[in-house]
Design a protein around this motif. Structure first.
Motif, short mmCIF file in Angstrom:
data_model
loop_
_atom_site.label_atom_id
_atom_site.label_comp_id
_atom_site.label_asym_id
_atom_site.label_seq_id
_atom_site.Cartn_x
_atom_site.Cartn_y
_atom_site.Cartn_z
N ARG A 173 -19.85 59.56 55.43
CA ARG A 173 -19.70 61.00 56.41
C ARG A 173 -20.54 61.52 57.21
O ARG A 173 -21.43 61.76 57.24
CB ARG A 173 -19.12 62.18 55.41
CG ARG A 173 -18.30 61.82 53.69
CD ARG A 173 -17.56 62.97 53.76
NE ARG A 173 -18.23 63.59 52.86
CZ ARG A 173 -18.07 64.72 52.42
NH1 ARG A 173 -17.06 65.21 52.44
NH2 ARG A 173 -19.32 65.55 52.03
N VAL A 174 -19.48 61.88 58.62
CA VAL A 174 -19.65 62.81 59.85
C VAL A 174 -19.36 64.11 59.35
O VAL A 174 -18.02 64.49 59.22
CB VAL A 174 -19.62 62.66 61.20
CG1 VAL A 174 -19.42 63.20 61.83
CG2 VAL A 174 -19.81 60.46 60.58
N ALA A 175 -20.46 65.37 59.24
CA ALA A 175 -20.34 66.66 59.34
C ALA A 175 -20.11 66.86 60.27
O ALA A 175 -21.60 66.56 61.47
CB ALA A 175 -21.59 67.46 58.11
N LEU A 176 -19.67 68.11 61.10
CA LEU A 176 -19.86 68.92 62.27
C LEU A 176 -20.61 70.13 61.82
O LEU A 176 -19.63 70.71 61.63
CB LEU A 176 -18.69 68.72 63.05
CG LEU A 176 -17.52 66.93 63.26
CD1 LEU A 176 -16.39 66.84 63.87
CD2 LEU A 176 -18.90 67.16 64.44
N TRP A 177 -21.24 70.14 62.15
CA TRP A 177 -21.81 71.54 61.87
C TRP A 177 -22.51 72.66 63.28
O TRP A 177 -22.38 72.84 63.71
CB TRP A 177 -23.51 71.69 61.02
CG TRP A 177 -23.51 71.29 60.19
CD1 TRP A 177 -23.63 69.90 59.95
CD2 TRP A 177 -23.72 71.59 58.45
NE1 TRP A 177 -24.05 69.73 58.02
CE2 TRP A 177 -23.95 70.72 57.51
CE3 TRP A 177 -23.66 73.38 58.48
CZ2 TRP A 177 -23.90 71.94 56.72
CZ3 TRP A 177 -23.39 73.94 57.37
CH2 TRP A 177 -23.61 72.29 56.09
N PRO A 178 -21.66 74.08 62.72
CA PRO A 178 -21.71 75.01 63.25
C PRO A 178 -23.29 75.29 63.59
O PRO A 178 -24.51 75.20 62.40
CB PRO A 178 -20.78 76.47 63.38
CG PRO A 178 -21.31 76.16 61.76
CD PRO A 178 -20.63 74.20 61.48
N ARG A 179 -24.18 75.77 63.98
CA ARG A 179 -25.13 76.53 64.88
C ARG A 179 -25.33 78.35 64.33
O ARG A 179 -25.31 78.46 65.89
CB ARG A 179 -26.63 75.55 65.60
CG ARG A 179 -26.56 74.59 65.08
CD ARG A 179 -26.67 74.30 63.48
NE ARG A 179 -27.05 72.93 63.04
CZ ARG A 179 -26.91 72.36 62.02
NH1 ARG A 179 -27.11 72.82 60.84
NH2 ARG A 179 -27.15 71.30 61.77
N SER A 180 -24.95 79.13 64.05
CA SER A 180 -24.73 80.26 64.08
C SER A 180 -25.65 81.81 63.36
O SER A 180 -25.98 80.92 61.86
CB SER A 180 -23.02 80.60 64.30
OG SER A 180 -22.72 81.74 64.49
N ASP A 181 -25.71 82.51 63.82
CA ASP A 181 -26.09 83.85 62.80
C ASP A 181 -24.31 84.04 62.60
O ASP A 181 -25.04 84.96 61.98
CB ASP A 181 -27.18 84.39 63.38
CG ASP A 181 -26.45 85.04 64.42
OD1 ASP A 181 -25.69 85.19 64.57
OD2 ASP A 181 -27.44 85.40 65.66
N HIS A 182 -23.72 83.55 62.76
CA HIS A 182 -21.87 84.67 61.75
C HIS A 182 -21.70 84.25 60.81
O HIS A 182 -22.00 82.87 61.17
CB HIS A 182 -21.45 84.73 62.80
CG HIS A 182 -20.20 85.30 62.95
ND1 HIS A 182 -18.63 85.22 62.02
CD2 HIS A 182 -19.71 86.56 64.06
CE1 HIS A 182 -18.56 85.98 62.29
NE2 HIS A 182 -18.41 86.87 63.60
N PRO A 183 -21.38 84.97 60.46
CA PRO A 183 -21.31 84.58 59.07
C PRO A 183 -19.90 83.90 58.44
O PRO A 183 -19.65 83.18 57.59
CB PRO A 183 -20.80 86.26 58.45
CG PRO A 183 -20.52 87.22 59.13
CD PRO A 183 -21.07 86.53 59.48
N ASP A 184 -19.27 84.32 59.83
CA ASP A 184 -17.84 83.68 59.43
C ASP A 184 -18.51 81.62 60.04
O ASP A 184 -17.07 80.68 60.01
CB ASP A 184 -16.91 83.61 60.89
CG ASP A 184 -16.24 84.41 60.32
OD1 ASP A 184 -16.03 85.75 59.08
OD2 ASP A 184 -15.48 85.76 60.98
N TYR A 185 -19.23 81.36 60.56
CA TYR A 185 -19.65 79.71 60.60
C TYR A 185 -21.05 79.77 60.26
O TYR A 185 -22.33 79.48 60.85
CB TYR A 185 -19.12 79.98 62.33
CG TYR A 185 -18.19 80.56 63.39
CD1 TYR A 185 -17.46 79.85 63.47
CD2 TYR A 185 -18.26 81.61 63.66
CE1 TYR A 185 -15.85 80.47 63.61
CE2 TYR A 185 -17.38 82.19 64.26
CZ TYR A 185 -16.20 81.52 64.68
OH TYR A 185 -15.08 82.30 64.97
#
Length: 229
Positions: free
Chosen positions: A182-194
């Motif tokens: 599978r291909v995952a699309l990841w955020p790269r964030s320090d925000h808890p929503d992402y």
């Protein structure tokens, strides 16, 4: 030698385009444009090209006397050949009517060159929100190549379009190929929503319109706001 003399001598000696590209630190397209007169010889390329000419002549590079220092020295200004259109914002979690997303107009242009993509169709988008703030803080511009031109590689940063009913969202994510295929699309964030990825659908799944990659990030750019006068 002057720039025009350098170009004429390179052509006379039939110096391979790949050899020229290696000396100037660009791709073969830049060398081709230089020889056809569509690209100028840059100030910092003269010495290397003269040495290349000397190599193909079978002699030593031309030695010129050092010029007398001028009273004031003005650094050369880089010739910016590319103006990349900014076509809107990329912001996770904001859903708009599809027709709004599909009628972007050019808002401004970024005066930057992207090495290796001189012939590619490029556009830019402004990053809004914190979903990729570890890499692209709000206000940063990402420069995008078409996936069909650039290809997509594991670890690329991509702009993705998601649709549901008549709504669409444009978001920036990291493309990660997982062990199960599978291909995952990841955020790269320090925000808890992402903190969680979403997935591209496989060929076996019915909804092929849900998620689509519409751009691959090949550069980023940020202006600096100066203090008020």
């Amino acid at each position: 030698m002057g720039p025009s003399e350098i170009v004429e001598e390179l052509k006379r000696l039939q110096v391979p385009h790949d050899a020229i590209a290696k000396v100037i630190g660009r791709d073969r397209t830049a060398a081709t444009k230089m020889l056809s007169g569509k690209r100028s010889v840059k100030f910092n390329e003269v010495a290397g090209l003269e040495a290349l000419i000397a190599e193909y002549r079978g002699g030593a590079p031309e030695v010129r006397p050092a010029p007398s220092p001028p009273v004031s020295v003005v650094p050369p200004i880089k010739n910016i050949a590319r103006r990349i259109p900014v076509v809107g914002d990329v912001q996770a979690g904001v859903w708009l009517e599809a027709v709004v997303r599909e009628t972007y107009e050019v808002e401004e242009y970024l005066p930057i060159d992207v090495a290796g993509y001189e012939s590619a169709t490029l556009r830019a988008m402004r990053v809004v929100g914190p979903s990729m703030n570890k890499l692209y803080p709000p206000g940063r511009f990402v420069v995008l190549a078409d996936p069909a031109e650039a290809g997509i590689r594991n670890g690329d940063h991509v702009v993705v379009e998601r649709r549901k009913d008549s709504l669409t969202e444009i978001t920036l994510k990291e493309y990660v190929e997982e062990a199960d295929g599978r291909v995952a699309l990841w955020p790269r964030s320090d925000h808890p929503d992402y903190q969680e990825p979403f997935y591209l659908r496989t060929r076996d799944e019915a909804d092929q319109d849900g998620v689509k990659i519409i751009g691959v990030v090949v550069a980023d750019y940020r202006r600096r706001d100066r203090p008020p006068a």
